[in-house]
Design an enzyme around this catalytic site. Structure first.
Site, PDB file in Angstrom:
ATOM      1  N   ASP A 143      16.063   2.080   5.090  1.00  7.61           N
ATOM      2  CA  ASP A 143      16.856   0.892   5.805  1.00  7.61           C
ATOM      3  C   ASP A 143      15.415  -0.459   6.504  1.00  7.61           C
ATOM      4  O   ASP A 143      14.620  -0.110   6.136  1.00  7.61           O
ATOM      5  CB  ASP A 143      17.495   1.199   6.880  1.00  7.61           C
ATOM      6  CG  ASP A 143      16.645   2.157   8.159  1.00  7.61           C
ATOM      7  OD1 ASP A 143      15.963   2.158   7.608  1.00  7.61           O
ATOM      8  OD2 ASP A 143      17.141   1.592   9.254  1.00  7.61           O
ATOM      9  N   GLU A 187      17.348   3.763   9.658  1.00  8.02           N
ATOM     10  CA  GLU A 187      16.601   4.657  10.822  1.00  8.02           C
ATOM     11  C   GLU A 187      16.657   4.156  12.177  1.00  8.02           C
ATOM     12  O   GLU A 187      16.112   4.168  12.605  1.00  8.02           O
ATOM     13  CB  GLU A 187      15.519   5.462  10.443  1.00  8.02           C
ATOM     14  CG  GLU A 187      14.479   5.982  10.870  1.00  8.02           C
ATOM     15  CD  GLU A 187      13.843   4.933  12.229  1.00  8.02           C
ATOM     16  OE1 GLU A 187      13.790   5.505  12.867  1.00  8.02           O
ATOM     17  OE2 GLU A 187      13.030   3.954  11.496  1.00  8.02           O
ATOM     18  N   GLU A 188      16.326   2.751  11.754  1.00  7.90           N
ATOM     19  CA  GLU A 188      15.881   1.895  12.742  1.00  7.90           C
ATOM     20  C   GLU A 188      15.961   1.851  14.290  1.00  7.90           C
ATOM     21  O   GLU A 188      15.822   1.722  14.723  1.00  7.90           O
ATOM     22  CB  GLU A 188      15.636   0.457  12.553  1.00  7.90           C
ATOM     23  CG  GLU A 188      14.163  -0.481  10.598  1.00  7.90           C
ATOM     24  CD  GLU A 188      13.345   0.265  11.813  1.00  7.90           C
ATOM     25  OE1 GLU A 188      12.921   0.311  12.700  1.00  7.90           O
ATOM     26  OE2 GLU A 188      12.342   0.153  11.126  1.00  7.90           O
ATOM     27  N   ARG A 192       0.400  15.827  15.715  1.00  2.63           N
ATOM     28  CA  ARG A 192       0.140  16.151  16.248  1.00  2.63           C
ATOM     29  C   ARG A 192       1.453  17.913  16.756  1.00  2.63           C
ATOM     30  O   ARG A 192       2.742  17.142  16.998  1.00  2.63           O
ATOM     31  CB  ARG A 192       0.028  15.249  17.908  1.00  2.63           C
ATOM     32  CG  ARG A 192       0.243  15.766  19.129  1.00  2.63           C
ATOM     33  CD  ARG A 192       0.313  15.058  20.384  1.00  2.63           C
ATOM     34  NE  ARG A 192       0.096  15.276  21.454  1.00  2.63           N
ATOM     35  CZ  ARG A 192      -1.371  15.158  22.360  1.00  2.63           C
ATOM     36  NH1 ARG A 192      -2.507  14.466  21.513  1.00  2.63           N
ATOM     37  NH2 ARG A 192      -0.876  15.445  23.219  1.00  2.63           N
ATOM     38  N   HIS A 203       6.966  -3.583  12.307  1.00  2.00           N
ATOM     39  CA  HIS A 203       7.800  -4.784  12.809  1.00  2.00           C
ATOM     40  C   HIS A 203       7.170  -5.745  13.147  1.00  2.00           C
ATOM     41  O   HIS A 203       7.931  -6.806  14.195  1.00  2.00           O
ATOM     42  CB  HIS A 203       8.798  -3.741  13.953  1.00  2.00           C
ATOM     43  CG  HIS A 203       9.480  -2.782  14.118  1.00  2.00           C
ATOM     44  ND1 HIS A 203      10.338  -2.841  15.006  1.00  2.00           N
ATOM     45  CD2 HIS A 203       9.248  -2.148  13.074  1.00  2.00           C
ATOM     46  CE1 HIS A 203      10.844  -1.385  14.450  1.00  2.00           C
ATOM     47  NE2 HIS A 203       9.974  -1.430  13.554  1.00  2.00           N
TER      48      HIS A 203
HETATM   49 ZN   LIG Z   1      10.706   0.284  12.269  1.00  2.00          ZN
HETATM   50 ZN   LIG Z   2       9.622   3.059  10.718  1.00  2.00          ZN
END
Ligand SMILES: [Zn+2]
Ligand SMILES: [Zn+2]
Length: 390
Positions: free
Chosen positions: A79, A136-137, A176, A358
């Site tokens: 997305d 996902e966002e 990590r 972003h």
């Molecule tokens: Zn993002």
């Molecule tokens: Zn992302």
């Protein structure tokens, strides 16, 4: 991957796929054309076991080889964001107000490149699931895929995913073990009082004054209710009243955002917030309603899976470019949901000196495409080894 000509050709193709996806960004759960593009490429590689519309617009492709009974899932997100692109690149977004400002065009391309290599060259024994997730966002896509059978009807033993990281040089890798990325909780507190003429406050119950006390006291949650060895943030980001200058507000709405790395911290924040808001509302003679939402859960890497991720990275990126002790990140990632149903690891690969994620000037770095593919391929071949008896 030994064949340099093949890799060179693949790299050229991947850049074209990535630019195509970049020109045609699609928002969460609207990734129809992207899913079609993904499916078409996978078919060209000879992968036939493809399920579409998993969690609305998700795609899961399955590739089997040999007799191995283990399954490794690899995930990419598809997305875009609602941001207006300002890069002026020749392959800029053709949809005003929408752009791939998080590099999911790059992640999708890397997973396609990985599928191309593994479908044509093999070199593994078992099953690979290529998971292309939507939305996902805003943290809804992985849940939707899981509801639709990812992990149950479409099972796997381990899952891995990657994200590009601006500021980390291309050709570098970091991960990590344990908590790696933050959770995001949202809250909304509605204070109801009694409005009235601004000259007669004694006849009113001032919702704004009550809300301001609540805002101040919320600052004590992290300072006095959370173990100092834990990381947590409680931020009030918005406060609204009735917006009438000469009247005392009857209602005030306080909204904000919390970050942490542990579910128990989230519960503690919610419980303390409720107590503070109710106590202060009582003192002011107001009533209160608190809504607390868990938007993203913390991303916790499995310790063993992280070791596998590192082992592959040391081969591909070299030990000196592989950081096993990356700093925790406050940002959130929907891949966390997948790590609740199977062990796995989420890693960062360098995006070089690009604009931040972003931001309207961001672009995925095409030089990172081949790196991502090599890492996924190495990882799969390690986790699904071809034994000498075959
Ligand atoms: Zn993002
Ligand atoms: Zn992302």
């Amino acid at each position: 991957m030994e064949n340099h000509l093949v890799l060179y050709e693949l790299d050229k193709m991947m850049r074209q796929w990535r630019h195509h996806l970049h020109r045609n960004p699609e928002f969460g759960f609207e990734e129809e054309a992207t899913a079609r593009f993904v499916t078409q490429r996978l078919r060209e590689f000879g992968i036939e076991d493809i399920e579409t519309a998993v969690g609305n617009t998700g795609v899961v492709a399955t590739l089997r080889l040999g007799n191995g009974d283990r399954t490794i899932a690899l995930r990419a997100d598809m997305d875009c964001l609602k941001i207006h692109e300002t890069t002026n690149l020749p392959y800029s977004s053709e949809k005003p107000g929408f752009m791939h400002a998080c590099g999911h065009d790059g992640h999708t391309t890397i997973l396609l490149g990985t599928a191309a290599v593994l479908a044509s060259e093999g070199g593994f024994d078992g099953t690979i699931k290529f998971v292309f997730q939507p939305a996902e966002e805003w943290g809804q896509g992985m849940k939707a895929m899981i509801r639709d059978g990812l992990g149950s009807r479409l099972p796997f033993d381990e899952i891995y995913g990657l994200h590009n990281k601006p500021g980390l040089p291309v050709g570098s890798f970091e991960v990590r073990p344990g908590p790696f990325m933050g959770a995001e909780d949202g809250f909304r507190i509605v204070v109801s009082g009694q409005g009235g003429h601004a000259s007669r406050p004694h006849d009113c119950r001032d919702a704004i004054l009550c809300a301001c006390s609540i805002v101040s006291e919320l600052q004590t949650i992290v300072a006095r209710a959370i173990d100092p060895s834990e990381l947590a943030v409680v931020s009030v980001t918005s406060i609204k009243g009735d917006n009438i200058k000469n009247a005392i507000a009857s209602e005030a709405i306080v909204e904000g955002d919390c970050r942490h790395f542990d579910d128990s911290v989230s519960l503690r924040i919610e419980e303390t917030m409720n107590r503070i808001a109710e106590g202060i509302a009582n003192a002011h003679g107001c009533s209160i309603e608190v809504k607390y939402d868990r938007v993203f859960i913390p991303l916790v890497n499995d310790v063993h899976a992280t070791e596998h991720a590192l082992k592959a990275a040391e081969v591909v990126f070299g030990p000196e470019k592989t950081n096993p002790d990356a700093p925790r990140m406050g940002a959130s990632e929907d891949f966390a949901q997948a790590l609740r149903i199977a062990p796995g690891a989420f890693v960062n690969i360098g995006n070089g000196d690009s604009a931040p994620l972003h931001s309207p000037g961001y672009d995925f770095n095409d030089d990172a495409l081949a790196q991502g593919v090599k890492w996924f391929v190495e990882l799969v071949r390690n986790r699904l080894p071809v034994t000498s008896s075959q």
